[in-house]
Enzyme design. Structure first.
Site, short mmCIF file in Angstrom:
data_model
loop_
_atom_site.label_atom_id
_atom_site.label_comp_id
_atom_site.label_asym_id
_atom_site.label_seq_id
_atom_site.Cartn_x
_atom_site.Cartn_y
_atom_site.Cartn_z
N CYS A 293 -25.43 -71.49 89.59
CA CYS A 293 -24.72 -72.77 89.61
C CYS A 293 -23.63 -72.79 90.67
CB CYS A 293 -24.13 -73.06 88.24
SG CYS A 293 -23.05 -71.76 87.59
N HIS A 573 -19.10 -72.10 84.25
CA HIS A 573 -20.21 -72.86 84.82
C HIS A 573 -19.66 -73.76 85.92
CE1 HIS A 573 -24.02 -74.87 85.18
NE2 HIS A 573 -23.52 -76.04 84.83
#
Length: 625
Positions: A293, A573
């Site tokens: 990510c 994230h």
């Protein structure tokens, strides 16, 4: 006698009256003289009183002055005695304090030794736990990677088989269509031949039996019989019909001004594993292939950088691509990045999988091998550096920057920038790099040394104790001087010795595209901490003129991309917010999921890397169709 007696009485009364008047006059005169003497006596007494009081006041003032002088002298003697006593007490206290500090230092050293031993034991235990956790994580990631690779290989194999079936079916349909066209052409040729033969027979039948001598009259030329149609000719006839041509070489060049056409071959398309169902140009998601990510968020922000994406989609980079730079990737990262950007701008794709791009990145950086979580800013710096080295057309040799207080700052800055551009000249430098001015000032002689250096990221500190801060406050913290003392003293060229100094960094010139990095992560031994301070930054009209010390006026900046980090160092994230130049709306790119968001949601506590532009992005590249 009575008259004489009356006259005598009258004279006696008159005399008595005169005497009475004289007595009254004498009394008045005496009273006046007495009053005058009284007034004179009072005046004399008043003057005597005033003289007495004056002399008494003078004597009292002299006495007070003498007493005050004696008191001041006595006070001075007392203060001197007190200072002496205080000095003696301070010396005694300092001696006691030195002894206490020595004892405390010994105790502190012993405590620190014990604490270090305890920390070493804890660190060993933590490292053991961390190694065990890393081993489990690597094993899990390896299993996940193998599973993902198997799934990807299976999908790629299925996709290839499907593509092969479609290609075979298309070729069969094409062959059938060509065969039908050949048969129709043969029938048309036979009909034309029959018509020509009939016309020839009719012409011969209409000729005269006895032609005139010395005169030859040629009959109208009959229509020539059609030549036999070769297979190649038949193929060309067939391709001129409504059947589309599949000759890729006949297509116009892809790199046209104002147009971009993605050229993705079958192998490239298969490696990207595209998912159809896109929502628009430059709105393609990127699949997470294992803690990637951080890479996806940076790629989306760079994709939203329209001038850079245009440069790669139109293949303008190929004229500047070099494969000989020892610091580059021999053009591999750049070429793969260009192909990935083309796919991300293709409006039909909902998402693609950057497997080949990740593999080439890992080939040139051990940090990004495997599937561990990484820092998005570090990845952005690595990628931009490799793109710069692969596209660097600077062939000069960098000379030492000029020095001397007699050189004006503006001339020194320009010479330093030209010297830098001799060796570093690429689209990355043109778009993303600005110039810092570093100043070191001696605290003794006030001599100042100025140097200039390029920068790509404006890394700003955050106020640790604040929950909220503004971008302007972070800029103020960045501009605060750093004091050099102790072992870090500066060797002043004017004093010819080590001196305490103040070091400050200021912005001399801003780039056209500004990358603002917030220092959210800090090191604490083997651990990293994160600051969740929310920084309020503008989406448009950012004015930095108050923070630029160069002569050029800073332009106004508009935000077009944000790389966000959610979570902490134990688990986090990355997602990105990007402004789409076709729709002028903000979208959230969460790996392969792309959704529209409100502009009010762009500024958050998770903002980590900001992408600003001072030039207008013109979406003159049409969505691929």
């Amino acid at each position: 006698q009575r008259e004489q007696q009356q006259e005598a009485e009258a004279r006696a009364q008159a005399e008595a009256l005169r005497l009475q008047q004289e007595m009254e006059q004498m009394q008045l005169q005496l009273r006046a003289e007495a009053e005058q003497r009284r007034v004179e006596a009072e005046e004399a007494n008043r003057r005597l009183d005033e003289e007495y009081r004056r002399r008494i006041a003078e004597m009292e003032a002299q006495h007070r002055a003498q007493v005050e002088a004696e008191r001041a002298q006595a006070e001075a003697v007392r203060l001197a005695l007190l200072r002496r006593e205080a000095e003696m007490e301070e010396a005694a206290r300092q001696q006691r304090q030195d002894r206490e500090q020595a004892a405390a230092a010994a105790a502190e050293r012993q405590r620190l030794i014990e604490q270090q031993q305890q920390l070493a034991r804890e660190r060993q235990e933590q490292e053991a736990r961390y190694a065990e956790m890393q081993a489990r994580l690597r094993a899990e990631q390896e299993r996940e990677r193998r599973r993902a690779e198997q799934e990807e290989l299976a999908r790629a194999k299925a996709y290839k088989e499907e593509e092969e079936r479609r290609r075979v079916a298309a070729e069969q349909r094409m062959q059938q269509e060509l065969e039908r066209q050949r048969q129709a052409a043969a029938a048309a040729a036979a009909a034309s031949a029959a018509t020509a033969a009939a016309a020839a027979l009719a012409a011969r039948a209409s000729r005269p039996t006895a032609p005139k001598p010395q005169q030859q009259v040629s009959a109208p030329a009959p229509a020539p019989a059609p030549a036999p149609v070769s297979p190649a000719r038949r193929s060309s006839i067939g391709s001129s019909s409504n059947v589309p041509s599949i000759n890729r070489a006949a297509k116009p060049a892809a790199a046209q001004v104002g147009r971009c056409t993605p050229e993705l071959n079958h192998e490239r398309r298969a490696s990207l594993q595209p998912v159809d169902g896109g929502v628009g140009g430059a709105l393609t998601g990127l699949r997470n292939i294992g803690n990637t990510c951080f890479m996806n968020s940076i790629l989306q922000c760079l994709s939203a950088t329209v001038p850079l994406s245009t440069y790669f989609i139109q293949d303008r980079f190929r004229s500047q691509l070099t494969r000989r730079s020892p610091l580059g990737s021999r053009g591999e990262i750049t070429e793969e990045y260009a192909e990935l950007i083309k796919a991300m701008w293709f409006y039909k794709y909902k998402s693609v999988t950057p497997v080949m791009f990740k593999a080439i990145i890992a080939k040139y950086s051990s940090q990004f091998q495997g599937f561990q979580q990484q820092d998005s800013q570090e990845f952005c710096a690595f990628l931009m550096d490799k793109l710069h080295e692969d596209l660097n057309v600077g062939k000069g040799k960098m000379a030492p920057d000029p020095e001397g207080p007699e050189i004006p700052l503006n001339d020194l800055a320009q010479m330093s920038w030209r010297n830098y551009k001799l060796v570093n000249d690429s689209i990355i430098v043109d778009l993303f790099q600005g110039q810092f001015k570093s100043s070191i000032r001696c605290q003794v002689c006030r001599f100042t040394s100025n140097t200039f250096s390029p920068f790509m990221f404006l890394s700003l500190p955050l106020p640790a104790a604040a929950s909220f801060a503004t971008l302007d406050q972070c800029m103020g913290l960045f501009a605060q001087p750093e004091y050099m003392s102790g072992e870090n003293c500066w060797n002043c060229p004017n004093c010819k010795t080590q001196r305490e100094a103040a070091k400050a960094i200021a912005i001399w010139r801003l780039p056209r595209l500004l990358l603002v990095h917030f220092k959210r992560f800090s090191l604490d031994g083997p651990f990293r901490n994160k600051l969740n301070t929310q920084v309020r930054f503008p989406l448009g009209g950012l004015d930095l003129n108050n923070h630029v010390c160069g002569p050029e006026r800073a332009p106004s900046y508009d935000l077009y991309g944000v790389s966000n980090h959610y979570g902490d160092m134990n688990g986090g994230h990355y997602i990105s917010f990007c402004k789409n130049e076709y729709t002028q709306r903000w979208f959230k790119f969460d790996d392969s999921v792309v959704t529209q968001i409100s502009p009010e949601d762009v500024c958050s506590r998770a903002a980590y890397l900001l992408f600003y532009t001072s030039i207008e992005f013109r979406p003159y590249l049409p969505a691929f169709s």
